[in-house]
Design a protein around this motif. Sequence first.
Motif, mmCIF file in Angstrom:
data_model
loop_
_atom_site.group_PDB
_atom_site.id
_atom_site.type_symbol
_atom_site.label_atom_id
_atom_site.label_comp_id
_atom_site.label_asym_id
_atom_site.label_seq_id
_atom_site.Cartn_x
_atom_site.Cartn_y
_atom_site.Cartn_z
ATOM 1 N N TRP A 220 -1.809 -8.223 -7.541
ATOM 2 C CA TRP A 220 -1.589 -6.904 -6.921
ATOM 3 C C TRP A 220 -2.251 -5.744 -7.749
ATOM 4 C CZ3 TRP A 220 -1.238 -7.180 -1.899
ATOM 5 C CH2 TRP A 220 -0.373 -8.198 -1.451
ATOM 6 N N SER B 265 5.442 -6.169 -8.590
ATOM 7 C CA SER B 265 4.763 -7.452 -7.997
ATOM 8 C C SER B 265 5.694 -8.221 -6.977
ATOM 9 C CB SER B 265 4.313 -8.206 -9.056
ATOM 10 O OG SER B 265 3.629 -9.404 -8.462
ATOM 11 N N CYS C 31 5.937 -6.206 -3.719
ATOM 12 C CA CYS C 31 4.464 -6.147 -3.126
ATOM 13 C C CYS C 31 4.470 -7.590 -2.245
ATOM 14 C CB CYS C 31 3.506 -6.230 -3.981
ATOM 15 S SG CYS C 31 2.945 -4.408 -4.481
ATOM 16 N N ASP C 32 4.883 -8.652 -2.972
ATOM 17 C CA ASP C 32 4.866 -10.018 -2.313
ATOM 18 C C ASP C 32 5.770 -10.051 -0.989
ATOM 19 O OD1 ASP C 32 3.232 -11.403 -4.090
ATOM 20 O OD2 ASP C 32 4.776 -12.033 -5.322
ATOM 21 N N LYS D 217 0.947 1.139 -4.391
ATOM 22 C CA LYS D 217 0.959 -0.226 -4.331
ATOM 23 C C LYS D 217 1.609 -0.983 -3.398
ATOM 24 C CE LYS D 217 -1.080 -0.304 -8.454
ATOM 25 N NZ LYS D 217 -2.705 -0.870 -8.805
ATOM 26 N N ALA E 32 0.006 -3.356 -0.141
ATOM 27 C CA ALA E 32 0.333 -4.786 0.093
ATOM 28 C C ALA E 32 0.846 -4.866 1.666
ATOM 29 C CB ALA E 32 1.684 -4.891 -0.667
#
Length: 236
Positions: free
Chosen positions: A6, A55, A58-59, A220, A224
């Motif tokens: 990301w 992160s 975002c996943d 961010k 995503a």
Amino acid sequence: MIRRYWNINLEEMLRAGVHFGHGTRKWNPRMAPYISAEHKGRHIINLIRTARFLSEACDLVFDAASRRKQFLIVGTKKKAAASVARAAIKARCHYVNKKWLGGILTNWSTTETRLQKFRDLRMEQRTGRLNRLPKGEAARLKRQLSHLQRYLGGIKYMTGLPDIVIILDQQEEYTALRECITLGIPTICLIDTNCDPDLSDISIPANDDAIASIRLILNKLVFAICEGHSSYIQNS
């Protein structure tokens, strides 16, 4: 869940002031694992952990968006309101950016009634019917429409409870967070050093006062989500 890169880097977060926490007197001890230092009476957030949890968030939103899940973004600080609206519209998310009206989620039947009234008034305005009413009644309905637009405009297309709620200030949006907890709706919270990281499903330690910090985290997550939507289209 598919792991993706990301482009979360420490220099970018430093420039945005993501690492600046509150004064050391104004903190929640449960935030200790997310604090790396103290400088001039102010806590400094550990950006390594911020990058890790951002992160993971975002996943999560990528995976949810790729399965057509619905998101609600909540951020009612005045300086962040415009950024919240732009980001949500870009990612096709619902949003609340003015004021959280208690019971939006926990009293969903009432919210649905308000939303239907909002849609009806918008239709009457578009067709010109409002202007054909007596002046007093037209003025009253226009004020009502303006009120509904201000507080419910970002959720006007929401037809049910969201699957994931993104909260940009845990303290400011505590009522919204409690409603999510009551209903079991997963939450992603931006948490400063005065917050409780245990209240949300994914807590992203970050400065929740600086607009640059809020925008970075939000952008961010929105990126995503957009990637997840694209993945759904490509695979359908």
